[in-house]
Design an enzyme around this catalytic site. Structure first.
Site: not given
Ligand SMILES: Nc1ncnc2c1ncn2[C@@H]1O[C@H](COP(=O)(O)OP(=O)(O)O)[C@@H](O)[C@H]1O
Ligand SMILES: [Mg+2]
Lengths: 705, 377
Positions: B109, B205, B257
Site C-alpha cells: 500500500y 498440516e 495428508d
C-alpha cells in the site's frame, strides 16, 4: 407501325408501288453530312443520355481550354459555370435545361476561325499531327454545340479576345446540320472580357470575384468563353461534372479551376462578412475548397508542362490504308516526289540508307515516284516496315506529368496520409511512343474498407467510364498488392483507404472506342502500367511497415516515459541525486532508444519529414494532421472565421495563405517530393492539428515537477 | 541437547540497519550514475527459478545457483518491474530510517499509487508487490527482517516450552485453545528459548488437526511441542521449527495428508523450496520425518471406503514430479510410498482417521507409530 404490321403490310404495298430502279435510287443518293450523321448517332460521341451530355459538354470545352493555354504557354485559369434554367422543374424530371459556360485565359480565337471551330464537325488543329494533346478528332466542341442546338434550339454564345487591349468578339452561332456550316445569328464587338454577368451570378461568385479569385479582367487579358444551352442533367457522383473537374485538377496541377455548380440560391442574397472572409481564404487556399457554393481547385505548381514536339509517324505504327493515303497525300503535295524522299520525310527513324534499302527490298528504284507505287507494292513496303530493324520513335514528343506534379496534384485533390508517385521512361507500342505514370494515395480521410478507387487519365484527361474494360484496371488487379501490406481479394482491386492513379501519355492513345473512355489492352502498355504501380506499391509497403514500427516504438516510448518520473523520484529519495537531472537524462535515453517513433517529426520538431522514405516520389502527411482537419483555426485565420458557426462546413478549408506558408528555406532540388504547396498545406494542417493534440507525442512526457 | 547449535546473531541492530541501508543506496546510486552517464540502467537480480536451483546433496538442502537475470529499464518486459523495484527500495530505506517494520501488505500500500500523469497504478495487486520484495532480498543479499518487512502471523504452537518474544515471557503450556500465534520473524534477537522440556515437535498440516491434538492434550501426554503451518508453512513457522531442531536438538515429526500436496509440504520443510532456495540454510530441516498419513494406512488401520478421495489427473502428474525430485529419487522408501499412493488410486486426509474414532489419530495412531519409529525420512 410495329415490325409485325410492317411484315403483314409489305406484300400488298410492294405490289401496288413500282420497285425502285437505279435511276430513282440515284435521285435519293447524296452526301450524308457528318453533322447529320452525328445528330442521329450522338451516343457515339458521348451524348447518350442527359447526364452524360452535360459532362461531355464540359469536358470538350475544358479539354480545349487546357490545350489552348498550354500551346500558348499560359498557366491555365478556367471557370466552369453551370446555371440551372428550370429551377422549378419537378424533382422527378429526367432532364432539364441548363446553361453551361466555360471561360479560359487562353490565346483566344481569331474572328475568321470562329465559325469553323464552333460550327463544323471534323475541323480542328490536332487531327493531322502526331502530337500529344487532349482533343484528337476535332469533333469535340462543335458536337457539344450541336447537341445543345438540337435539344434546346438555342445557338452557342462565344466571347473571344485574341489580343490584349483589343475588343472582344461576341458571336452567337447555330450550326446548320445539313450543310455542316455555321450560321451566325449575332456578331458584335464588345469591350469587356470575361463577361461581367458571370461574376454576379450568386453571393459566392461575387464574394470570390471581389477577392480577385474569379474571372477578373487582370487574370484574363485574352481568352475564350463558350456558352451552350442544353437539355441535360446535373447530378453528383461517379461520372459527374464534379468528378471530372476533381480529376482534371489532379492531373493538371498547373491549372486553376473554379467551378460554380448549379444552385437554387436566390441571386439577390447579399454576401455577408462571413462569406467575404471565407472567400478570402478560398482565394488563397492550397487545397480544394468549397465556399458559398463555389468550388475552387487551386493551382498546385507554377510551371507549365514542357512543350511537346510534333513527330512524324514511325513506320511500324501505321496501317496499310494509312500508308496508301500518305502516298497519295505526298503526291498531291510534292507533285512527282520520289519514294526515297517520301520515306525519309514522312516517317521518323528512316535514314537515307534505310530508305534506299527499303526501295531495294520492294524492287523499285530509289528514283521511283511515290505517286507511281501500286497497291501491291505498297503492301510489300508495309511488310518491309514490319520486318526492318528500326530505332524506336523519339520520345521527346511526350509530356509526362512528372513525379513532382503528380504528387502536387494528388496532395491537393486527395486527403490522404501517404502519397507516392512513379513516372516510367517512355516506351513504344506499335511504333507509337507512350509513357506511363502512376501514383497512390493512402490513409487519411479515405474510406478504409472499400475497394481502392482507380482514377485513370489519358493525356491528362480523366477517363470516367468503362473502367473494367480499361487496360489500367487490369494492370491494377494484376498487381500483387498483398506484397505491399494491403488486402486484395483474388483478381480484384485492393481494399483499403487507397486511391490509385494511372496516366498514359502518348501521341496516340489507343482507345477502345470513339467516346475515348477506356485504353485498349496492349501488352506493352499493361506491362508498363504494372511496373509503375509496383514502384508506387513498394514505397507504400515500406511506408506501412515503417508506420507499424513507428507505432510500436511510440507505444514503447509511452511506457518508458511513464515510469521515468517515478524512477527519478525514487532515486532522489534514496540517493539525494537531483531528480530533474536524472529525469532529463533518462528521458533523453528513452527518446533516442525509440527514435523511430520520431521519424515524422521534422527539423523544427513539428510536423513533416520525407522520412521514412528517403526516396524520391513520396510525401507523407503525419497521421495526426491528416485526421486533424476541423480543429482549431490556424493562427493566420481571420477573426471572422474563428467565430463562424460550428455547423458550417469547415473540413476542406485551408486557412493559411499560400504566400505566408511558403517555407523560408529553399527547397532542395534533389527532392522533387518537397513541393512548396505541399508544405504549405501540411503546415496549415499541422497548425490545426497542434491546437488539439495535447498529451500526444508532444515534447514533454508526463510531468512530475 | 543440540548437535549443530547456531550462534545467535551478535551484530547490534543499528549496525545491521546501517549495512542494509548502505546496500540499498549502493544499488540505486549505480542506477543514477548510469542514467546520468547516458548508459541504460539495469538491475541484476539472482533468479529464483528451478533452473537456478541446486540440490546440495551433502547438506541435503536446495540452494540458489549463480544465475542472474538482467532487469533493464528500456525493455517492455522489465520496465515496470524496474520502476517497482526502485519504489520498494525507497520504501524500505524509509522504513529502516524510521525504525519501523511493515507487513508485506503495508509495503504494497505504501508504494501503490497512480503513475504521475497517467491512469496506471504502480502496483495493481499485492501479488505483484511480494515477488519484487523477494527480488530485493536476493539482489541486496539481505534477509527479510533486515528489510524491516514481515509477513502475517500464520500457524500456531503449544507445548512444553517457555520462550521470550520481544522480552515477554511466554509459557506455551498455557495458551488456551488457540495456541501461540507464530510470528513471521522469529530470529534469536526477537525470540529466545528459555526453558524446554519437550523431547520432539509434532508438526501437523492444518489448524483443524492441530485443534484435535491440542484438545486431547497430546503434547502434555507425549511431552512434546505441537505446531501447524496452515497448509504450506510460512517462513516464520519453518524458521522456528529449524531453530527448535538445530538449537534444541528436537526431532521434527510431520503428520500430513496422504496426497502429493502433503508430500510437497514435507519436501519444503525438509529441503527448502525453489523460490526461497536462497533461504534454505535458515529454513530447511534435512532430518524432518514424515510419520503419516501413509498409503498403507487404509488397510493397516482398516479404514472405511468413504475416506477415499480419487486422485485427479493433476495429482498423478504432481506425484510423478515429486517422485523425480533428486532427494526422493534416491530414496527407496519414498519411491515405494509414492508408488503405493498411485496404485491405490486415491488419497486420504489426516481427518480420515476420525472415521475410526474421534481421537484415534492423537491417542492411537500417532503414539503407536512413534513407538515403532514407523516413519519416512
Ligand atoms: N478555348 C479555345 N481557345 C483557343 N482555341 C480553341 C479553343 N477551343 C477550340 N480551339 C481550337 O479549335 C479547334 C477545334 O476544337 P475541337 O472541335 O474541340 O477539336 P479538337 O480539340 O479535337 O481539335 C482546336 O483544335 C483549337 O485549335
Ligand atoms: Mg477538342
Amino acid at each position: 407501325m410495329t415490325a409485325k404490321d410492317a411484315v403483314m403490310a409489305e406484300p400488298r404495298k410492294k405490289k401496288s408501288a413500282p420497285r425502285a430502279d437505279a435511276e430513282s435510287m440515284a435521285a435519293r443518293q447524296r452526301d450524308i453530312s457528318v453533322s447529320e450523321f452525328f445528330a442521329k448517332n450522338r451516343h457515339l460521341l458521348g451524348f447518350d443520355n442527359p447526364r452524360k451530355a452535360m459532362l461531355t459538354t464540359v469536358k470538350e470545352a475544358v479539354d480545349n481550354s487546357l490545350d489552348a493555354c498550354e500551346e500558348a504557354g499560359i498557366l491555365p485559369e478556367i471557370a466552369v459555370i453551370v446555371e440551372d434554367l428550370e429551377p422549378s422543374r419537378p424533382a422527378t424530371a429526367k432532364s432539364s435545361r441548363y446553361r453551361v459556360t466555360i471561360v479560359d485565359n487562353g490565346p483566344g480565337i481569331v474572328r475568321k476561325q470562329v465559325e469553323n471551330i464552333f460550327g463544323r464537325l471534323l475541323y480542328g488543329s490536332k487531327f493531322h499531327r502526331l502530337k500529344m494533346s487532349r482533343g484528337q478528332q476535332g469533333i469535340g466542341i462543335s458536337a457539344a454545340g450541336m447537341y445543345g442546338l438540337i435539344t434546346t434550339g438555342r445557338p452557342m454564345t462565344i466571347f473571344t479576345k485574341p489580343k490584349v487591349g483589343q475588343p472582344t468578339h461576341h458571336i452567337e452561332l447555330a450550326m446548320n446540320t445539313k450543310t455542316n456550316r455555321a450560321e451566325v445569328t449575332f456578331d458584335k464587338e464588345v469591350k469587356e472580357f470575361p463577361p461581367v454577368r458571370l461574376r454576379d451570378l450568386s453571393s459566392g461568385t461575387k464574394a470570390l470575384a471581389e477577392q480577385g479569385g474569379f474571372l477578373t479582367a487582370a487574370e484574363f487579358p485574352t481568352g475564350t468563353s463558350v456558352t451552350i444551352e442544353l437539355d441535360g442533367k446535373y447530378q453528383k457522383g461517379r461520372g459527374s461534372v464534379d468528378e471530372f473537374l476533381e480529376l482534371t485538377a489532379i492531373a493538371n496541377p498547373h491549372a486553376r479551376i473554379v467551378f460554380v455548380p448549379p444552385s437554387r440560391v436566390t441571386e439577390d442574397e447579399e454576401p455577408d462578412v462571413l462569406a467575404a472572409a471565407e472567400a478570402t481564404a478560398a482565394a488563397k487556399a492550397a487545397v480544394t475548397t468549397e465556399t458559398n457554393g463555389v468550388i475552387v481547385f487551386p493551382r498546385g505548381v507554377q510551371e507549365l508542362p514542357p512543350e511537346m514536339r510534333e513527330i512524324q509517324p514511325h513506320p511500324k505504327g501505321i496501317e496499310l490504308g494509312i500508308l496508301l493515303q500518305m502516298l497519295k497525300d505526298y503526291e498531291l503535295a510534292e507533285k512527282g516526289g520520289t519514294l526515297y524522299n517520301f520515306l525519309q520525310e514522312r516517317f521518323c527513324r528512316v535514314s537515307a540508307s534505310t530508305a534506299s534499302s527499303m526501295c531495294d527490298a520492294i524492287g523499285v528504284s530509289s528514283r521511283a515516284k511515290a505517286g507511281d507505287i501500286e497497291p501491291p507494292q505498297a503492301e510489300k513496303l508495309y511488310k518491309v516496315f514490319q520486318e526492318s530493324k528500326l530505332a524506336p520513335p523519339p520520345t521527346d514528343c511526350l509530356a509526362p506529368i512528372g513525379v513532382r506534379q503528380l504528387l502536387a496534384g494528388m496532395l491537393k485533390g486527395v486527403r490522404a496520409e501517404f502519397y507516392s508517385a512513379s513516372s516510367r521512361s517512355a516506351e513504344v507500342y506499335r511504333g507509337r511512343p507512350f509513357q506511363i505514370e502512376a501514383a497512390v494515395a493512402f490513409g487519411g480521410e479515405l474510406a478504409a474498407d472499400e475497394p481502392a478507387r482507380v482514377i485513370r487519365f489519358a493525356n491528362r484527361v480523366p477517363l470516367l467510364f468503362q473502367q473494367s474494360a480499361c487496360s489500367s484496371f487490369k494492370a491494377v488487379t494484376e498487381t500483387a498488392w498483398k506484397n505491399y501490406n494491403l488486402q486484395q481479394p483474388r483478381g480484384g482491386l485492393p481494399v483499403g483507404p487507397l486511391v490509385i492513379m494511372i496516366h498514359m501519355a502518348s501521341v496516340w492513345v489507343p482507345f477502345t472506342s470513339e467516346s475515348k473512355e477506356a485504353i485498349a489492352d496492349y501488352d506493352e502498355i499493361r506491362k508498363e502500367m504494372k511496373l509503375a504501380l509496383m514502384e508506387c506499391g513498394r514505397k507504400l509497403g515500406t511506408y506501412l511497415r515503417k508506420r507499424q514500427k513507428m507505432r510500436r516504438e511510440g507505444e514503447r516510448r509511452d511506457v518508458f516515459e511513464r515510469y521515468i518520473g517515478e524512477i527519478a523520484k525514487a532515486i532522489n529519495d534514496i540517493t539525494g541525486e537531483d531528480a530533474r537531472k536524472v529525469y532529463d537524462a533518462l528521458l533523453k535515453q528513452a527518446r533516442s532508444r525509440t527514435a523511430v517513433a520520431d521519424q515524422v517529426l521534422d527539423e523544427d520538431g513539428k510536423v513533416l519529414k520525407d522520412e521514412p522514405m528517403d526516396e524520391d516520389g513520396v510525401i507523407v502527411v503525419p497521421e495526426s494532421m491528416a485526421a486533424g482537419a476541423g480543429g482549431a483555426a490556424a493562427p493566420e485565420a481571420p477573426a471572422a472565421e474563428a467565430e463562424s458557426p460550428p455547423g458550417k462546413r469547415r473540413s476542406r478549408r485551408a486557412t493559411e495563405g499560400s504566400a505566408a506558408a511558403r517555407p523560408s528555406k529553399p527547397s532542395k532540388p534533389s527532392k522533387p517530393a518537397k513541393v512548396d504547396a505541399a508544405r504549405a498545406e501540411l503546415r496549415a494542417r499541422a497548425a490545426k492539428a497542434s491546437g488539439k493534440s495535447s498529451g500526444g507525442k508532444g515534447t514533454d512526457g508526463p510531468r512530475l515537477f | 541437547m543440540a548437535k549443530g547449535k547456531r550462534p545467535a546473531v551478535t551484530r547490534s541492530l543499528k549496525e545491521r540497519d546501517a549495512v542494509t541501508t548502505r546496500k540499498i543506496v549502493d544499488l540505486v546510486a549505480l542506477v543514477a550514475r548510469n542514467s546520468l552517464a547516458g548508459k541504460e540502467p539495469r538491475l541484476e537480480i539472482p533468479t529464483r527459478t528451478k533452473g537456478n536451483t541446486i540440490w546440495n546433496k551433502k547438506r541435503g538442502i536446495l540452494e540458489m545457483g549463480d544465475g542472474v537475470a538482467e532487469r533493464p529499464l528500456f525493455d517492455l518486459k522489465t520496465a515496470k518491474q524496474f520502476m517497482q523495484t526502485m519504489l520498494h527500495s525507497s520504501t524500505i530505506k524509509d522504513l529502516i530510517a524510521a525504525q519501523k517494520t511493515s507487513s508485506l501488505r503495508g509495503v504494497f500500500y505504501k508504494a501503490k499509487h497512480t503513475v504521475a500523469g497517467t491512469k496506471e497504478n504502480t502496483f495493481d495487486t499485492q501479488d505483484e508487490s511480494d515477488p519484487i520484495l523477494e527480488d530485493l532480498e536476493v539482489a541486496l543479499g539481505a534477509l527479510r527482517e533486515e528489510l524491516h518487512i514481515f509477513a502475517e502471523n500464520r500457524g500456531s504452537m503449544v507445548g512444553n516450552i517457555t520462550i521470550v518474544d520481544k522480552g515477554d515471557e511466554i509459557d506455551c503450556r498455557r495458551m488456551g485453545s488457540g495456541g501461540y500465534a507464530l510470528p513471521s520473524i522469529v530470529e534469536p534477537d526477537v525470540i529466545q528459548f528459555k526453558k524446554c522440556e519437550a523431547k520432539f515437535v509434532l508438526h501437523v498440516e492444518k489448524g483443524t488437526v492441530w485443534n484435535r491434538f491440542n484438545e486431547d492434550r497430546f503434547w502434555e501426554k507425549n511431552n512434546c511441542i505441537l505446531t501447524h503451518g496452515a497448509g504450506q508453512p510460512p517462513r516464520g513457522c519453518r524458521r522456528l521449527l529449524q531453530r527448535l531442531n538445530q538449537e534444541l536438538g528436537l526431532p521434527i515429526i510431520c503428520v500430513l495428508d496422504n496426497d502429493p500436496w502433503g508430500h510437497y509440504i514435507y519436501s519444503v520443510i525438509k529441503q527448502g523450496s525453489i523460490s526461497l532456495a536462497f533461504e534454505s540454510s535458515r529454513l530447511a530441516i534435512p532430518e524432518a520425518k514424515f510419520l503419516g498419513i501413509r498409503a498403507k494406512d487404509f488397510k493397516e488401520c482398516g479404514l472405511d471406503d468413504a475416506v477415499k478421495i480419487d486422485l485427479t489427473e493433476n495429482d498423478v502428474k504432481r506425484a510423478k514430479e515429486i517422485a523425480a525430485y533428486p532427494w526422493f529419487a534416491q530414496h527407496r522408501g519414498w519411491q515405494r510410498e509414492i508408488d503405493a499412493l498411485l496404485s491405490n488410486g486415491f488419497k486420504m486426509e489426516v481427518e480420515s482417521l476420525i472415521t475410526k474414532d474421534i481421537s484415534y489419530v492423537s491417542e492411537t495412531y500417532v503414539p503407536e507409530r512413534l513407538k515403532r519409529k514407523d516413519w519416512l525420512e
